[in-house]
Design an enzyme around this catalytic site. Structure first.
Site, mmCIF file in Angstrom:
data_model
loop_
_atom_site.group_PDB
_atom_site.id
_atom_site.type_symbol
_atom_site.label_atom_id
_atom_site.label_comp_id
_atom_site.label_asym_id
_atom_site.label_seq_id
_atom_site.Cartn_x
_atom_site.Cartn_y
_atom_site.Cartn_z
ATOM 1 N N ARG A 245 -1.495 -3.961 6.977
ATOM 2 C CA ARG A 245 -0.926 -4.033 8.319
ATOM 3 C C ARG A 245 -1.932 -4.634 9.294
ATOM 4 N NH1 ARG A 245 2.669 0.569 11.416
ATOM 5 N NH2 ARG A 245 3.139 -0.697 13.257
ATOM 6 N N ARG B 219 0.808 -1.219 0.000
ATOM 7 C CA ARG B 219 0.000 0.000 0.000
ATOM 8 C C ARG B 219 0.844 1.273 0.000
ATOM 9 N NH1 ARG B 219 -5.096 -0.998 4.189
ATOM 10 N NH2 ARG B 219 -6.320 -2.340 2.800
ATOM 11 N N GLY C 63 5.914 0.182 -2.692
ATOM 12 C CA GLY C 63 5.312 -1.137 -2.842
ATOM 13 C C GLY C 63 4.166 -1.162 -3.829
ATOM 14 N N LYS D 39 18.440 0.375 8.323
ATOM 15 C CA LYS D 39 18.566 -0.016 6.920
ATOM 16 C C LYS D 39 19.921 -0.674 6.630
ATOM 17 C CE LYS D 39 14.598 0.830 5.319
ATOM 18 N NZ LYS D 39 13.797 -0.305 4.784
ATOM 19 N N HIS E 256 8.368 13.644 3.326
ATOM 20 C CA HIS E 256 9.664 14.047 2.787
ATOM 21 C C HIS E 256 9.544 15.401 2.085
ATOM 22 C CE1 HIS E 256 10.499 9.626 3.169
ATOM 23 N NE2 HIS E 256 11.623 10.121 3.633
ATOM 24 N N SER F 202 17.711 2.655 1.474
ATOM 25 C CA SER F 202 17.628 4.108 1.366
ATOM 26 C C SER F 202 19.028 4.688 1.223
ATOM 27 C CB SER F 202 16.955 4.692 2.612
ATOM 28 O OG SER F 202 17.119 6.097 2.673
ATOM 29 N N SER F 203 19.117 5.812 0.529
ATOM 30 C CA SER F 203 20.412 6.469 0.360
ATOM 31 C C SER F 203 20.947 7.058 1.658
ATOM 32 C CB SER F 203 20.305 7.578 -0.687
ATOM 33 O OG SER F 203 19.343 8.545 -0.306
ATOM 34 N N CYS F 204 20.110 7.127 2.712
ATOM 35 C CA CYS F 204 20.579 7.694 3.988
ATOM 36 C C CYS F 204 21.531 6.749 4.716
ATOM 37 C CB CYS F 204 19.401 8.052 4.887
ATOM 38 S SG CYS F 204 18.585 6.632 5.612
ATOM 39 N N TYR G 132 17.114 5.507 11.663
ATOM 40 C CA TYR G 132 16.566 4.886 10.459
ATOM 41 C C TYR G 132 17.691 4.301 9.601
ATOM 42 C CZ TYR G 132 14.207 4.501 5.920
ATOM 43 O OH TYR G 132 13.706 4.039 4.724
#
Length: 318
Positions: A32, A9, A13, A136, A175, A103-105, A132
């Site tokens: 969920r 959702r 995804g 990851k 974001h 994620s790029s973080c 976060y």
């Protein structure tokens, strides 16, 4: 073929789900409420019962600087639990194909630009999203460890900042790109003379349309073991996915204002944090594999704004 998309959702995804269904793939979906991915027993029972051919792990707790600063415990706990439960229970159920979206973080705050995959764990993370990022990074190492010990085919892609239909437009927890779209839209509707944006406007960010990310995801999943292995290593299994160019936040704000039709002033609140100064991904590895993004930023933002206009009355507020 049957594929379980965890997080079907969400923006990422749902785009992957659409692409798979267009191929005629049977996509297993659980909300969920139907399946709590933080519940190890429930995840194990589901995967042992359904036994899909592959798993796409797109589920995650995500948000911008404000959300990461406000809910660090939830960001690290929920993301760790989701990754550990899905990866481990997929293995226990005999499912040896899995794609994890990162994620790029994950990369150090001061990483050399553009950021190569090898920069992982070479320096300090950006403090505003460290919990976060740590979660990851753990997901990457989890997949690498199962591949090394058990010979599974668990692959990881690290998308840059995503945007597009299905994004979260919450005024505080979203974001930067969707937050700006909503802020300028509301300012235009209310005829406000000024829009205030956090930070200096100088940090540079790279953005990728979610449909490009979905295409890249299926491309990586489709690669033969030989071609995938030729561009990765057992201890460096993740692949950057991005556009390959970045834009200053100030310029992004002006672009979005033009697209929305806002004619007022833009003021930058320099008392608020900027976050990482620059975050541009080196996408040469994926390019050598044979894939490049195709949706230009302005075109993608215009498409996203049209989606927002058609759906904003029912967007989630939390």
């Amino acid at each position: 073929m049957r594929v379980y998309v965890a997080g079907h959702r969400g923006m990422a995804g749902s785009s992957i789900t659409r692409k798979l269904e267009l191929r005629g793939v049977e996509v297993l979906k659980r909300s969920r409420a139907e399946l709590d991915l933080c519940d190890q027993h429930a995840v194990g029972q589901f995967l042992h019962t359904e036994r899909p051919d592959a798993v796409v792990l797109a589920a995650a707790k995500v948000g911008g600087i404000h959300a990461n600063n406000t809910y660090p415990a939830e960001f690290i706990y929920e993301n760790l639990m989701i990754e550990c439960n899905v990866v481990n229970q997929a293995f226990a159920a005999g499912i040896h194909r899995l794609l994890l979206l990162g994620s790029s973080c994950i990369y150090p705050r001061a990483a050399t630009q553009p950021i190569r995959e090898e920069a992982l764990l070479t320096g300090e993370l950006e403090p505003t999203n460290e919990p976060y990022a740590v979660a990851k990074i753990a997901g990457i190492k989890l997949c690498e460890s199962y591949n090394r010990q058990y010979g599974t085919d668990y692959r990881c892609i690290m998308p840059t900042n995503l945007y597009g239909p299905g994004d979260n437009f919450h005024p505080e927890n979203s974001h930067v790109l969707p937050a700006l779209l909503r802020r300028f839209h509301e300012a235009t509707a209310a005829r406000r003379e000024e829009v205030v944006i956090w930070g200096t406007g100088k940090p540079r960010r790279e953005f990728l349309h979610v449909d490009d990310m979905a295409e890249a995801s299926l491309f990586v999943m489709d690669l033969s073991n030989e071609k995938y292995s030729a561009h990765t290593q057992p201890m460096l299994s993740h692949i950057n996915v991005g556009w390959g160019e970045d834009i200053a936040i100030g310029d992004l704000a002006k672009l979005i204002a033009d697209i929305v039709g806002y004619n007022g002033r833009i003021r930058f609140d320099t008392s608020k944090p900027d976050g990482t100064p620059r975050k541009l991904m080196d996408v040469s590895r994926l390019s050598r594999m044979g894939w490049r993004a195709s949706i230009p930023l302005e075109d993608g933002i215009r498409q996203t704004y049209r989606w927002f206009l058609e759906n904003h009355t029912c967007l989630r507020e939390a």
